[in-house]
Write an enzyme that holds these catalytic residues in place. Sequence first.
Site, PDB file in Angstrom:
ATOM      1  N   ARG A 222       1.583  11.921  -9.590  1.00  0.00           N
ATOM      2  CA  ARG A 222       2.011  10.547  -9.274  1.00  0.00           C
ATOM      3  C   ARG A 222       3.435  10.258  -9.710  1.00  0.00           C
ATOM      4  O   ARG A 222       4.116   9.414  -9.133  1.00  0.00           O
ATOM      5  CB  ARG A 222       1.086   9.527  -9.955  1.00  0.00           C
ATOM      6  CG  ARG A 222      -0.324   9.471  -9.401  1.00  0.00           C
ATOM      7  CD  ARG A 222      -1.002   8.191  -9.887  1.00  0.00           C
ATOM      8  NE  ARG A 222      -2.447   8.217  -9.780  1.00  0.00           N
ATOM      9  CZ  ARG A 222      -3.132   7.860  -8.684  1.00  0.00           C
ATOM     10  NH1 ARG A 222      -2.501   7.475  -7.603  1.00  0.00           N
ATOM     11  NH2 ARG A 222      -4.449   7.898  -8.678  1.00  0.00           N
TER      12      ARG A 222
ATOM     13  N   ASP B  63      -4.276   5.808   6.073  1.00  0.00           N
ATOM     14  CA  ASP B  63      -4.830   7.037   6.613  1.00  0.00           C
ATOM     15  C   ASP B  63      -5.839   6.643   7.702  1.00  0.00           C
ATOM     16  O   ASP B  63      -5.456   6.369   8.832  1.00  0.00           O
ATOM     17  CB  ASP B  63      -5.463   7.779   5.423  1.00  0.00           C
ATOM     18  CG  ASP B  63      -5.891   9.181   5.737  1.00  0.00           C
ATOM     19  OD1 ASP B  63      -5.054   9.973   6.180  1.00  0.00           O
ATOM     20  OD2 ASP B  63      -7.083   9.505   5.524  1.00  0.00           O
TER      21      ASP B  63
ATOM     22  N   PHE C  44      -1.531  16.253   3.790  1.00  0.00           N
ATOM     23  CA  PHE C  44      -1.885  15.605   2.528  1.00  0.00           C
ATOM     24  C   PHE C  44      -0.644  15.616   1.643  1.00  0.00           C
ATOM     25  O   PHE C  44      -0.081  16.670   1.366  1.00  0.00           O
ATOM     26  CB  PHE C  44      -3.056  16.291   1.833  1.00  0.00           C
ATOM     27  CG  PHE C  44      -3.607  15.445   0.710  1.00  0.00           C
ATOM     28  CD1 PHE C  44      -4.504  14.428   0.981  1.00  0.00           C
ATOM     29  CD2 PHE C  44      -3.183  15.641  -0.597  1.00  0.00           C
ATOM     30  CE1 PHE C  44      -4.986  13.607  -0.040  1.00  0.00           C
ATOM     31  CE2 PHE C  44      -3.666  14.838  -1.624  1.00  0.00           C
ATOM     32  CZ  PHE C  44      -4.560  13.817  -1.334  1.00  0.00           C
TER      33      PHE C  44
ATOM     34  N   GLU D 177       0.841  -1.196   0.000  1.00  0.00           N
ATOM     35  CA  GLU D 177       0.000   0.000   0.000  1.00  0.00           C
ATOM     36  C   GLU D 177       0.880   1.251   0.000  1.00  0.00           C
ATOM     37  O   GLU D 177       2.010   1.222   0.489  1.00  0.00           O
ATOM     38  CB  GLU D 177      -0.931  -0.062   1.226  1.00  0.00           C
ATOM     39  CG  GLU D 177      -1.828   1.129   1.458  1.00  0.00           C
ATOM     40  CD  GLU D 177      -2.840   1.427   0.361  1.00  0.00           C
ATOM     41  OE1 GLU D 177      -2.427   1.551  -0.811  1.00  0.00           O
ATOM     42  OE2 GLU D 177      -4.036   1.576   0.677  1.00  0.00           O
ATOM     43  N   ASP D 178       0.349   2.341  -0.531  1.00  0.00           N
ATOM     44  CA  ASP D 178       1.110   3.596  -0.533  1.00  0.00           C
ATOM     45  C   ASP D 178       1.042   4.296   0.822  1.00  0.00           C
ATOM     46  O   ASP D 178       2.046   4.731   1.363  1.00  0.00           O
ATOM     47  CB  ASP D 178       0.638   4.536  -1.662  1.00  0.00           C
ATOM     48  CG  ASP D 178      -0.878   4.765  -1.675  1.00  0.00           C
ATOM     49  OD1 ASP D 178      -1.593   4.205  -0.804  1.00  0.00           O
ATOM     50  OD2 ASP D 178      -1.354   5.512  -2.544  1.00  0.00           O
TER      51      ASP D 178
END
Length: 168
Positions: free
Chosen positions: A159, A97, A146, A93-94
């Site tokens: 990206r 959150d 963010f 996963e990146d």
Amino acid sequence: MKVLLSEKQIQQRVGTLARKISKDFSGREVLLIGILKGAFIFMADLARKMTPPVKMDFVRVASYGSETQSSGKIKFTKDLETPLRGKDALIVEDIIDSGITLKHLYQRLKARKPRSLKVVTLLDKPGRRQVNFQADYVGFQIENHFVVGYGLDCAEEYRNLRAIYVLK
Ligand code: IMP
Ligand code: MG
């Protein structure tokens, strides 16, 4: 935009994660399961730094209803193309959150009876958690910013950036 993690910092940390994961999975084939789209660059770098034999597959998930509901279930908009049963698998996963996506995805994949199922995330925002979920391997713990770059987007932009930036 302000640099939070430089290309060099990211590459060094991904190398360290790859060595640790390679040691833990030593002698076994690993199925990497990338969560589209954000994880694809991290997974490409991680996979190329790993020493055990690696296979790769991807899922894409959407959550039903409001993302802020901890009861929100997920659905696969793209499912795995390989059976999981008996495999040693690592979800890639990146960023974690709220933890809602990964908690549900983990349970759904675990039900397919892999031999083992672990989770690696490049970034972790523990301060934003709404459900109890802990990755087995974490690249960097970050504040509640963010962030974009290195696979992470804002409305599909950024990206392809090599570093990770705080969007101001
Ligand atoms: P959650 O853990 O279920 O809340 O969702 C995590 C997902 O939200 C990640 O896979 C990202 O796609 C997205 N996300 C969360 N925080 C950020 C961020 O700072 N930048 C870009 N995407 C983010
Ligand atoms: Mg994601």
